[in-house]
Motif scaffolding. Structure first.
Motif, PDB file in Angstrom:
ATOM      1  N   ALA A   1       0.837  -1.198   0.000  1.00 10.93           N
ATOM      2  CA  ALA A   1       0.000   0.000   0.000  1.00 10.93           C
ATOM      3  C   ALA A   1       0.872   1.247   0.000  1.00 10.93           C
ATOM      4  O   ALA A   1       0.641   2.184  -0.761  1.00 10.93           O
ATOM      5  N   LEU A   2       1.911   1.226   0.853  1.00  6.26           N
ATOM      6  CA  LEU A   2       2.785   2.402   0.918  1.00  6.26           C
ATOM      7  C   LEU A   2       3.464   2.639  -0.415  1.00  6.26           C
ATOM      8  O   LEU A   2       3.549   3.764  -0.897  1.00  6.26           O
ATOM      9  N   ARG A   3       3.941   1.554  -1.014  1.00  6.45           N
ATOM     10  CA  ARG A   3       4.607   1.722  -2.312  1.00  6.45           C
ATOM     11  C   ARG A   3       3.642   2.288  -3.351  1.00  6.45           C
ATOM     12  O   ARG A   3       4.004   3.128  -4.166  1.00  6.45           O
ATOM     13  N   ALA A   4       2.415   1.790  -3.312  1.00  6.33           N
ATOM     14  CA  ALA A   4       1.469   2.223  -4.343  1.00  6.33           C
ATOM     15  C   ALA A   4       1.055   3.677  -4.147  1.00  6.33           C
ATOM     16  O   ALA A   4       0.811   4.394  -5.111  1.00  6.33           O
ATOM     17  N   LEU A   5       0.999   4.099  -2.861  1.00  7.21           N
ATOM     18  CA  LEU A   5       0.453   5.424  -2.603  1.00  7.21           C
ATOM     19  C   LEU A   5       1.491   6.521  -2.767  1.00  7.21           C
ATOM     20  O   LEU A   5       1.149   7.662  -3.057  1.00  7.21           O
ATOM     21  N   GLN A   6       2.777   6.205  -2.535  1.00  3.62           N
ATOM     22  CA  GLN A   6       3.786   7.257  -2.644  1.00  3.62           C
ATOM     23  C   GLN A   6       3.890   7.742  -4.085  1.00  3.62           C
ATOM     24  O   GLN A   6       3.926   6.927  -5.014  1.00  3.62           O
ATOM     25  N   PRO A   7       3.935   9.032  -4.248  1.00  6.65           N
ATOM     26  CA  PRO A   7       4.009   9.554  -5.625  1.00  6.65           C
ATOM     27  C   PRO A   7       5.245   9.047  -6.363  1.00  6.65           C
ATOM     28  O   PRO A   7       5.187   8.780  -7.560  1.00  6.65           O
ATOM     29  N   SER A   8       6.339   8.850  -5.628  1.00  4.69           N
ATOM     30  CA  SER A   8       7.560   8.428  -6.315  1.00  4.69           C
ATOM     31  C   SER A   8       7.544   6.944  -6.639  1.00  4.69           C
ATOM     32  O   SER A   8       8.307   6.481  -7.462  1.00  4.69           O
TER      33      SER A   8
ATOM     34  N   THR B   1      -6.383  -1.588  -5.841  1.00  2.45           N
ATOM     35  CA  THR B   1      -6.718  -1.180  -7.205  1.00  2.45           C
ATOM     36  C   THR B   1      -5.764  -0.107  -7.703  1.00  2.45           C
ATOM     37  O   THR B   1      -5.348  -0.134  -8.863  1.00  2.45           O
ATOM     38  N   ILE B   2      -5.374   0.801  -6.800  1.00  6.10           N
ATOM     39  CA  ILE B   2      -4.398   1.823  -7.213  1.00  6.10           C
ATOM     40  C   ILE B   2      -3.110   1.150  -7.654  1.00  6.10           C
ATOM     41  O   ILE B   2      -2.542   1.483  -8.703  1.00  6.10           O
ATOM     42  N   GLY B   3      -2.684   0.179  -6.855  1.00  2.00           N
ATOM     43  CA  GLY B   3      -1.474  -0.557  -7.239  1.00  2.00           C
ATOM     44  C   GLY B   3      -1.649  -1.223  -8.589  1.00  2.00           C
ATOM     45  O   GLY B   3      -0.764  -1.173  -9.446  1.00  2.00           O
ATOM     46  N   LEU B   4      -2.793  -1.819  -8.768  1.00  2.00           N
ATOM     47  CA  LEU B   4      -3.062  -2.506 -10.040  1.00  2.00           C
ATOM     48  C   LEU B   4      -2.939  -1.524 -11.202  1.00  2.00           C
ATOM     49  O   LEU B   4      -2.478  -1.876 -12.289  1.00  2.00           O
TER      50      LEU B   4
END
Lengths: 103, 238, 99, 193, 96, 494, 100
Positions: free
Chosen positions: D93-100, G23-26
């Motif tokens: 989740a953290l990786r996906a949410l960080q803009p970088s 889903t964001i990750g996806l």
């Protein structure tokens, strides 16, 4: 607009879309999917009709009709897919050709 | 060249879409005129539910009130599998045609899911009497279990010879048919179950149907799934 | 009819219609099949909303099970390169059209 | 059909062993049946045959060869698993949410000490739910992992899971081969190394 | 617990699920599209459970259970044919 | 004993077929063939018995399945019309079974033919007996899948394509029909024909429902312009299958249209529907005949002739609608139904004998068949007799139906329909006599002439002779039809 | 509303958040392999928390166990499918994304 009407209209629309897939798209698999979408559309209409009954339990007859219809449509789909595969293995074709009559 | 092909097709396409929109308008008008008061047989079903042998109204309609539809529906299913088999070349029902897909993780998944699927099929079969469920749902889960076994490359057990498979395919329909004509020996009509026999007969039919439907679905998958391997040789077509 | 529930209905219906349009406006066969399998799932929500859990159960079992597997297997088969003899390869482009 | 893919490894278990295995399956599936039917006693008319059927199928597909499962080790494993799947979820989740989007992904190939395909498959499941790792190939004694961060200490975690699984089953781990067991590649790893 | 709560969460999750279609559309590989379909399976289970609670229909838990069991089957059917299907998606392959 | 069996006859007849079909699935070719032959014999006896009862007691036989009765359960009803259709099915079916026993080499690859064929027979019986619009949908699907399975069973390229086209059209037809059923149930709440007759009212839902049901069925009956799937399917199937499809299967959906038009008083529900079907029928007659004339393959020609002959069936609707009195209406309806019977017999004979000829000559091309009458006189003769009925020359069944059509058209004053009948007859004469002349003439030698066995030579001849016999003794059949037709047409009149 | 209801709602919020993140990750992750990470981990955790919430909310113990059973089945199924999809992607030559 009530819930039932929404689904009834969706059924009518999907029926036309399925018909489009069946008639316009040349690929056999698209045609089979078109038939399936048409079937789903008819089922939507039937189940919405069943929902008219006041109270929590809808009319069971359309439900039974839909279940019967689903079985029939699965059977027909399975047979059509087998036929498509056989046609492909025999001829390499995935569409209905104009020339197949006068061979 | 592509333009030449493209233009008439686009015109056709527009005509087709236009026609379908017109059809939609007609259908929409028809469905919106459906009377919204109850005109069906719902009350009649509720009134007769007590003597139908089951408590789930849908099951009651399927296996008692309109059991004849269901009988013919199973015939359609049997017919479809006969059709699928007739499209095969020699050696019908040979289930060894699928190249196995070896993977330990898939094998473990299969070994976990297949017994679970069997249990849940049994559960749905039992539940069908008073809740959603029944032979067809249970059968399709058994069929999916069979598909999973096939896909994961497990060997078909030796006792499951083509002859046995055919018998399992037909048995549900035949049992249903026999159960349908039994009342005729008691001076009643086709499918007119005597009151005390309704429940046991329905359970009997559903149980056999479950296995038949499962076998039909899995055979549909196996027989129509074509081999992947390159050394596939075309058998002599009849 | 309380409004959030009706919203869900409208959402489901819009998705169903858009999905069915996408299935047939799509050039890639595999994509169509994936969308079709998704359609099966979304239709079962429609059944839930219409108080038909019986049908939702059947739809879920079949769409996710045998029908889905059959369709995917067919797509794979129609792409396979090892057709015994392929006289009519050109037909794959779908240039001829009739119902 | 190719019979090399059968699930069973080792010699066929003896008859009493099979009977015990069948009984164990019956008990487990019977319990699941109770859960499914909400403890309705009228369901046993279907419950008994279907439980037996499921147990039969299980005995045929995966016969129990040794009395399995040490409860304490199992609990330790579950605790490890739950904790790490939460960490894994938060991590991704953290990786996906960080803009970088901090990702340095790659494929890591790793030899395994677990002796049977089943335990290796279990390891693959576990690894896939842990932070930053995903099994993407499993052949013989080698697992290919896709990692979100090539710098993370994958090998340590693999060894720990191997120990946990071996503890549950009460089995011996294999000796590692002398060749280097971990290679980091950014390309498709060679599983036959 | 007011039932509207569950319906609200169901709508949010439903919309999340819809975002998965972006992945189906974009691809680029067949595996990506299949993966999005798998997402629908998992999220579908969640949604069915929420709806079971929201509308008080216990039968929907059975639907969720069935979905959980069978979501894998299509995935595996895909994997079995992946080599052939993938050919149509990656560059160099034909698009039908 | 007989008293016990008699009330259960419809169920027994159906059960015999279904049991035989399942048994034939399980056994090898020879056994399956034996089962089919026995079942065919039993069918003729049972259906004759049913007909005798229905006619003798002059009643509509209502059989309540499950003992529930109409709104809840399903009823079977057998009146004069359905009894005649069943009898036609039994007679043609019996001959086809015998023919097939001689036609197929005893190879296991054809063993599933028997099961599919018996299921198809059962579907036809169930269809003619059913009185419930949803049950009819299931029957139609049973019919479709067995018919398609039979078309594709040879596994030849053309047959596979034809089967694909057939199944797509037929399933589309079924689904359109089912949509109509849904709408009708929504507006009336019943599915049974007799109850529908009391419940229908003219409103948009019911109108659309009837229209959809009729369109779906027209697609399945292959009325022009929805006939595109029929010629390849009927021409590329193996001969016994072609015979069954042309003689019986298309009549199944026609029969449902007939019943629907009666129950819904079709021309009031949808103004112009009867006339539209009549016009399409005329188009079918002309188009089918012209196409038949231009064909170079024998079976293709016969298939297009089916397209044309289907057109005649639909002339009955405008004529009945235009009739002023019940007598004229009955005359027109009898003409259509009699045509269904006589065409069933003649076309069955024609396709079967075409199969024999193709087997004898080793080719389907007409040019290879020149001079056939010297080398294979009986098949050529059979073809000629069946052709006589197709054209409508005097001693044949075709003549009777055309005569009835013409007289009812003149009586109602709608003489232009009579013109269509006459023109159709002339066109049929063109293509039939072209072939007969070819048979009589002396072209190059046929490739090979070997009619391997008597069975496939004689069986079609029997059917062809029957099509003559019903022309000579047409009155009993008309009498048989009369009471049922009278009650059915009353609702269809304007 | 009791404190239990608040707990359930809190858990539902967390679980929904994980579904959204999955889903964001996806959508954001660069290749099929990293997207599989998002799917297996975030969504499964979301489902687990959701099931925990529903189990707390439900009165019957057996129903709770049944919900857990559903979760376990989803876990096993997702883990296997993602493993197989990753494997299939590798075998059909989909290259992993490398940080440029």
């Amino acid at each position: 607009m009530t819930q039932i009407e929404i689904y009834l209209l969706a059924g009518a629309a999907m029926f036309c879309i399925g018909l489009y897939g069946l008639v316009v798209r040349p690929h056999l698999l698209h045609k089979v999917m078109g038939l399936n979408v048409m079937a789903v559309a008819v089922f939507l209409v039937l189940v919405s009709v069943a929902r008219r009954v006041p109270g929590p339990t809808p009319d069971a007859l359309p439900h039974a009709m839909v279940l019967t219809g689903i079985v029939v449509s699965v059977a027909a789909t399975a047979y059509s897919l087998a036929l498509i595969k056989r046609i492909y293995t025999e001829t390499g074709a995935v569409t209905l050709q104009e020339t197949d009559d006068d061979a | 060249m592509p333009n030449n092909i493209e233009r008439p097709r686009r015109a056709q396409h527009i005509v087709a879409v236009g026609l379908l929109v017109a059809v939609f308008v007609l259908l929409a008008r028809a469905v919106l005129y459906i009377p919204m008061h109850d005109t069906g047989v719902a009350s009649s079903i509720q009134d007769n539910l007590q003597i139908s042998g089951v408590l789930n109204p849908v099951t009651a309609v399927l296996l008692n009130f309109r059991g004849y539809d269901t009988l013919l529906e199973i015939a359609v299913l049997v017919l479809a599998i006969i059709g699928v088999l007739s499209l095969q070349r020699e050696g019908m029902l040979a289930s060894g045609r699928l190249a196995p897909f070896a993977d330990p993780a898939l094998s473990l998944l299969t070994r976990i899911l297949v017994p679970m699927m069997i249990l849940i099929a049994g559960y749905l079969l039992w539940a069908g009497e008073k809740a959603p469920g029944g032979a067809f749902q249970a059968g399709s889960i058994l069929g999916a279990a069979g598909v999973l076994v096939t896909l994961s490359g497990h060997v078909r057990p030796g006792w499951l010879s083509p002859a046995i498979v055919k018998i399992i395919i037909a048995v549900g329909f035949v049992v249903f048919l026999v159960a349908a004509i039994i009342p005729m020996f008691f001076d009643k009509n086709l499918l007119e179950y005597p009151l005390h026999l309704a429940k046991p007969l329905i359970i009997l039919i559903e149980t056999w149907l479950t296995f038949s439907i499962g076998m039909i679905l899995v055979t549909m998958f196996i027989s129509s799934a074509a081999p992947i391997t390159d050394d596939y040789v075309r058998g002599d077509a009849t | 009819m309380n409004s959030p529930v009706l919203w869900l209905d409208i959402l489901v219906v819009v998705i169903l219609i858009l999905l069915s349009i996408r299935i047939f406006s799509e050039a890639s066969l595999f994509k169509s099949v994936v969308l079709f399998i998704a359609l099966g799932l979304f239709v079962s929500f429609a059944w839930v909303k219409l108080a038909a859990p019986d049908i939702a159960l059947t739809e879920a079992a079949l769409g996710a099970g045998v029908t889905g597997a059959l369709l995917l297997d067919t797509v794979g088969h129609l792409r396979s390169r090892n057709v015994p003899y392929s006289k009519h390869r050109h037909a794959e482009d779908g240039t001829s059209s009739n119902a | 059909m190719n019979s090399s893919v059968t699930s069973v490894s080792g010699a066929a278990p003896s008859r009493p062993r099979l009977a015990i295995g069948f009984a164990i399956y019956c008990v487990v599936f019977g319990a699941i049946w109770v859960v499914l039917t909400n403890g309705d006693t009228s369901s046993w008319m279907f419950g008994i045959p279907f439980t037996a059927f499921a147990a039969l199928v299980s005995s045929a597909m995966s016969p129990i060869t040794r009395l399995p499962i040490r409860p304490l080790a199992l609990i330790r494993f579950l605790a490890y698993f739950l904790r790490n799947s939460v960490v894994g979820g938060v991590d991704v989740a953290l990786r996906a949410l960080q803009p970088s989007m901090p990702l340095t992904p790659g494929i890591v190939v790793c030899s395994l000490r677990l002796p049977t395909p089943t335990t290796r498959a279990l390891l693959a499941y576990t690894v896939s739910l842990l932070p930053g790792t995903l099994s993407s190939g499993l052949e013989d004694e080698v697992i290919a992992l896709h990692v979100l961060d090539t710098e993370q200490p994958v090998l340590v975690e693999i060894r720990r899971i191997e120990n946990l699984i071996a503890d549950i089953m009460g089995i011996e781990l294999l000796e590692l081969p002398a060749v280097p067991s971990v290679e980091k590649t950014s390309q498709d790893g060679d599983l036959n190394a | 617990m007011p039932e509207g709560v569950f319906v609200g969460f169901a709508i949010v999750i439903f919309i999340t699920m819809l975002l998965g279609f972006i992945r189906v559309e974009r691809g680029p590989t067949a595996a990506d599209r299949m993966l999005a379909a798998q997402l629908f399976g998992t999220t579908g289970v969640a949604l069915m459970l929420l709806l079971a609670e929201a509308f008080q229909v216990p039968a929907l838990r059975d639907v969720a259970l069935v979905l959980a069991l069978l979501a894998a089957v299509t995935g595996i059917a895909f994997v079995k044919r992946a080599n052939q299907i993938q050919g149509s998606e990656t560059p160099g392959g034909t698009v039908s | 004993m007989l008293d016990l069996i008699q009330p259960q006859l419809p169920a027994i007849t159906l059960a015999v077929l279904l049991f035989a079909a399942s048994a034939a699935f399980l056994v090898r070719f020879e056994r399956a063939r034996a089962i089919a032959l026995v079942a065919a014999g039993v069918q003729v006896v049972l259906v004759s018995w049913i007909t005798w009862i229905v006619v003798g007691q002059d009643r509509v036989w209502v059989y309540t399945i499950g003992g529930w009765g109409a709104p809840l359960g399903i009823d079977l009803t057998i009146d004069g019309v359905s009894a005649v259709m069943m009898l036609l099915t039994a007679v043609v079916g019996c001959v086809v079974t015998v023919y097939s026993a001689g036609y197929f080499p005893p190879k296991d690859s054809y063993r599933l033919f028997w099961s599919l064929w018996l299921f198809l027979w059962a579907a036809l019986f169930a269809l003619f007996a059913s009185n419930d619009i949803f049950n009819l949908y299931v029957c139609l699907e049973l019919l479709t899948i067995s018919a398609v399975g039979l078309v594709a069973i040879s596994g030849e390229r053309a047959a596979l394509f034809a089967g694909m086209r057939y199944i797509l059209s037929a399933l589309a037809g079924s689904l359109i029909y089912l949509f109509g059923v849904a709408l009708v149930y929504a507006s009336t709440g019943v599915l049974d024909f007799d109850l529908l007759a009391t419940q229908v009212s003219i409103d948009p839902t019911t109108q659309a429902g009837l229209a959809l049901m009729v369109i779906g069925l027209l697609l399945k009956t292959a009325l022009f312009p929805m006939h595109f799937w029929l010629p390849p399917a009927h021409a590329n199937a193996v001969a016994p299958v072609s015979a069954v499809l042309s003689a019986l299967v298309v009549k199944g959906s026609f029969y449902i249209i007939f019943k629907l038009m009666h129950v819904f008083t079709g021309h009031e529900m949808i103004p112009g529907l009867a006339e539209l079907m009549g016009i399409l029928g005329v188009c079918a007659i002309i188009w089918g005949s012209v196409q038949a004339f231009t064909q170079k393959r024998l079976k293709m020609m016969v298939a297009y002739s089916t397209v044309a002959q289907i057109g005649y069936l639909f002339l009955l609707f405008p004529l009945v609608a235009a009739a002023d009195d019940i007598q004229t209406a009955v005359l027109a309806a009898s003409a259509g139904l009699f045509h269904a019977v006589s065409h069933g017999l003649a076309k069955g004979a024609m396709f079967l004998t075409a199969g024999t000829i193709v087997k004898a000559v080793g080719s389907d091309r007409l040019e290879d068949m020149a001079g056939l009458s010297r080398l294979a006189p009986i098949p050529a003769f059979t073809f000629a007799i069946a052709g006589v009925s197709m054209v409508g020359l005097p001693p044949s069944g075709g003549f009777v139906s055309k005569w009835l059509y013409v007289s009812s058209a003149i009586e109602t004053g709608a003489w232009w329909w009579a013109g269509a009948v006459v023109v159709g007859g002339l066109l049929a004469a063109l293509y039939i006599f072209k072939v007969i002349a070819l048979f009589m003439g002396s072209g190059k030698e046929p490739l090979q002439v070997g009619v391997s066995n008597r069975v496939i030579t004689i069986a079609p001849l029997v059917l062809a002779l029957m099509s003559l016999v019903i022309g000579v003794f047409g009155q009993p059949i008309l009498d048989l039809l009369y009471p049922a037709v009278e009650s059915l047409t009353a609702g269809m009149m304007r | 509303m009791s404190w239990m209801d608040f707990l359930v709602i809190a858990l539902l919020i967390v679980s929904t958040a994980f579904f959204i993140v999955g889903t964001i990750g996806l959508l954001r992750f660069p290749d099929v392999y990293s997207r599989l990470h998002a799917l297996t981990k975030a969504d499964n955790l979301g489902l687990g928390i959701l099931i925990l919430a529903l189990a707390l909310n439900s009165a019957s113990g057996l129903v709770s166990i049944r919900l857990m059973l559903t979760w376990v089945l989803v876990l096993v199924a997702t883990a296997t499918t993602s493993h197989l999809i990753a494997r299939a992607a590798r075998e059909s030559g989909v290259e992993p994304w490398v940080k440029p």
